[in-house]
Design an enzyme around this catalytic site. Structure first.
Site, PDB file in Angstrom:
ATOM      1  N   CYS A  80      38.913  12.092  37.846  1.00 34.05           N
ATOM      2  CA  CYS A  80      40.130  11.279  37.662  1.00 34.05           C
ATOM      3  C   CYS A  80      41.191  11.641  38.718  1.00 34.05           C
ATOM      4  O   CYS A  80      41.626  12.804  38.788  1.00 34.05           O
ATOM      5  CB  CYS A  80      40.698  11.496  36.265  1.00 34.05           C
ATOM      6  SG  CYS A  80      39.430  11.397  34.980  1.00 34.05           S
ATOM      7  N   CYS A  83      44.429  13.675  37.851  1.00 38.46           N
ATOM      8  CA  CYS A  83      44.396  14.804  36.927  1.00 38.46           C
ATOM      9  C   CYS A  83      44.289  16.168  37.599  1.00 38.46           C
ATOM     10  O   CYS A  83      43.349  16.440  38.355  1.00 38.46           O
ATOM     11  CB  CYS A  83      43.244  14.629  35.941  1.00 38.46           C
ATOM     12  SG  CYS A  83      43.259  15.936  34.676  1.00 38.46           S
TER      13      CYS A  83
HETATM   14  N1  SAM Z   1      39.526  14.925  29.150  1.00 32.18           N
HETATM   15  C1  SAM Z   1      39.968  14.040  28.158  1.00 32.18           C
HETATM   16  C2  SAM Z   1      40.112  12.616  28.646  1.00 32.18           C
HETATM   17  O1  SAM Z   1      40.252  12.395  29.827  1.00 32.18           O
HETATM   18  O2  SAM Z   1      40.121  11.726  27.803  1.00 32.18           O
HETATM   19  C3  SAM Z   1      41.272  14.463  27.488  1.00 32.18           C
HETATM   20  C4  SAM Z   1      42.361  15.085  28.302  1.00 32.18           C
HETATM   21  S1  SAM Z   1      43.058  14.048  29.568  1.00 32.18           S
HETATM   22  C5  SAM Z   1      44.076  15.188  30.463  1.00 32.18           C
HETATM   23  C6  SAM Z   1      44.172  12.998  28.664  1.00 32.18           C
HETATM   24  C7  SAM Z   1      44.995  12.007  29.412  1.00 32.18           C
HETATM   25  O3  SAM Z   1      46.042  12.653  30.100  1.00 32.18           O
HETATM   26  C8  SAM Z   1      44.348  11.170  30.471  1.00 32.18           C
HETATM   27  O4  SAM Z   1      43.615  10.110  29.963  1.00 32.18           O
HETATM   28  C9  SAM Z   1      45.547  10.661  31.247  1.00 32.18           C
HETATM   29  O5  SAM Z   1      45.986   9.435  30.702  1.00 32.18           O
HETATM   30  C10 SAM Z   1      46.591  11.729  31.008  1.00 32.18           C
HETATM   31  N2  SAM Z   1      46.938  12.421  32.259  1.00 32.18           N
HETATM   32  C11 SAM Z   1      46.204  13.341  32.907  1.00 32.18           C
HETATM   33  N3  SAM Z   1      46.810  13.737  34.035  1.00 32.18           N
HETATM   34  C12 SAM Z   1      47.982  13.043  34.111  1.00 32.18           C
HETATM   35  C13 SAM Z   1      49.044  13.002  35.054  1.00 32.18           C
HETATM   36  N4  SAM Z   1      49.028  13.743  36.161  1.00 32.18           N
HETATM   37  N5  SAM Z   1      50.083  12.183  34.819  1.00 32.18           N
HETATM   38  C14 SAM Z   1      50.098  11.408  33.695  1.00 32.18           C
HETATM   39  N6  SAM Z   1      49.121  11.417  32.769  1.00 32.18           N
HETATM   40  C15 SAM Z   1      48.063  12.213  32.978  1.00 32.18           C
HETATM   41 FE1  SF4 Z   2      39.718  13.199  33.651  1.00 31.79          FE
HETATM   42 FE2  SF4 Z   2      41.361  15.250  33.504  1.00 31.79          FE
HETATM   43 FE3  SF4 Z   2      40.342  14.233  31.228  1.00 31.79          FE
HETATM   44 FE4  SF4 Z   2      38.815  15.576  32.912  1.00 31.79          FE
HETATM   45  S1  SF4 Z   2      40.568  16.389  31.787  1.00 31.79           S
HETATM   46  S2  SF4 Z   2      38.341  13.605  31.942  1.00 31.79           S
HETATM   47  S3  SF4 Z   2      39.627  15.053  34.924  1.00 31.79           S
HETATM   48  S4  SF4 Z   2      41.726  13.215  32.666  1.00 31.79           S
END
Ligand code: SAM
Ligand code: SF4
Ligand code: DTB
Length: 340
Positions: A80, A83
């Site tokens: 992603c 992320c």
């Molecule tokens: N790994 C799982 C997933 O992706 O569904 C759960 C954790 S993931 C960090 C949850 C959400 O955090 C992501 O779907 C995204 O929408 C949000 N997220 C992650 N990094 C971000 C960022 N830099 N700015 C804003 N939202 C973020």
């Molecule tokens: Fe994507 Fe970050 Fe969630 Fe992993 S933790 S699936 S890299 S949003």
């Protein structure tokens, strides 16, 4: 845009006080074009309509407070682009193994004492393993035992896993669609949109509440931003909880240099989420630390009625609890838990 809808939105004195029956004629309750037309309304008209919808369904002065905890940080096998926890990007986030149960319970108790009513456990997984699930189930039971609403975000789930979480008492599962289907491939290559929809469907089928939203400010155009909201609003039923994140730009991620969106466009996104998903908790989510108090107040006026509360999101910062408390006070607002 459907003239019936635009008329309704632009007419302050709707005599019957009733919503037009948008669902009856077409299976898609909101087309992308219709959502885009909301964005194009004069700001005051859009805000007025969002306020009307908000006040029909909620106390406009109450905000739900949800505290996040990263129960497993970093080293994620997904790519992603936004992320900091993806193993594909060098961001300086330290990989950590899963937290122990007592650490999670202590964090939940502290959040509850600070006034949070929902506790969301997040893990940097593409999907959980069986061993992961056994630990998470214990965490969910323990947090529920404190009397808090529980939420988890663990990546993709299969049928058995959704049932395990439901049986443990999980109230909400967070799984974001993140952006419009046609922009998704620009941001993530290791899974596709249908994977996300499939997990949401399983969560729904198992009987848990759905928490799903997205991120703005990733370089999407207006149509794509509208496309995200249309996808969410057309889920049957739409999510009970809709986090709208403003991209937190983390050094080392491919989106670190993304261009800021006009803050008014962020407010417009909240307003359109409120109008298209009238009974959902619309959460003003990531990105609050970079926002002024005045911008956050506009988001509340636009229909946001939930925030992430506590100094940390997953790996990045969030406003201080004292600052949030003071802001709510200055606005005459209060935590929805304190209303009961
Ligand atoms: N790994 C799982 C997933 O992706 O569904 C759960 C954790 S993931 C960090 C949850 C959400 O955090 C992501 O779907 C995204 O929408 C949000 N997220 C992650 N990094 C971000 C960022 N830099 N700015 C804003 N939202 C973020
Ligand atoms: Fe994507 Fe970050 Fe969630 Fe992993 S933790 S699936 S890299 S949003
Ligand atoms: C959501 O929509 N936003 C939260 C939560 N669901 C899990 C996560 C935001 C993460 C922001 C970047 C970070 O702190 O790592």
């Amino acid at each position: 845009m459907n003239t019936q809808i635009i008329e309704f939105i632009r007419t302050p004195a709707n005599k019957s006080g009733k919503q037009p029956d948008l669902g009856a004629a077409t299976p898609q309750r909101w087309s992308v074009e219709e959502v885009e037309s909301l964005f194009k309304l004069p700001f005051a008209d859009l805000m007025f309509r969002a306020q009307q919808v908000h006040r029909e369904h909620f106390d406009p002065n109450a905000v739900q407070l949800s505290t996040l905890l990263s129960i497993k940080t970093g080293g994620c096998s997904e790519d992603c682009g936004y992320c900091p926890q993806s193993a594909f990007h060098s961001t300086g986030v330290e990989n950590q193994k899963m937290l122990e149960l007592d650490v999670v319970v202590a964090a939940a108790r502290a959040a509850q004492q600070n006034g949070a009513d929902r506790f969301c456990m997040g893990a940097a997984w593409r999907e959980p393993s069986d061993a992961d699930m056994a630990s998470v189930v214990e965490m969910v039971k323990a947090v529920r035992g404190l009397g808090m609403e529980t939420c988890a975000t663990l990546g993709m789930l299969n049928d058995r896993q959704t049932e395990q979480l439901r049986d443990a008492g999980l109230d909400y599962y967070n799984h974001n669609l993140d952006t419009a289907p046609e922009f998704y491939g620009d941001i993530i290559s290791t899974r596709d949109y249908q994977d996300r929809l499939d997990t949401l469907e399983r969560v729904r089928k198992a009987g848990m509440h759905v928490c799903s939203g997205g991120i703005v400010g990733m370089g999407e155009n207006l149509t794509q931003r509208a496309g995200l909201l249309a996808q969410l609003a057309n889920l049957e039923p739409y999510p009970e909880s809709v986090p709208i994140n403003n991209l937190v730009k983390v050094e080392g991620t491919p989106l670190a240099q993304a261009e800021d969106i006009d803050p008014f466009d962020f407010v417009r996104t909240i307003a359109a989420a409120r109008i298209t998903m009238p009974t959902a908790r619309v959460r003003l989510s990531a990105g609050r630390q970079q926002m002024s108090d005045e911008l956050q107040a506009l988001c509340f006026l636009a229909g946001a009625n939930s925030i992430f509360y506590g100094e940390q999101l997953l790996t990045t910062g969030n406003p201080e609890v004292e600052h949030d408390r003071a802001l709510l006070d200055r606005l005459g607002m209060y935590a929805s838990a304190e209303q009961r």
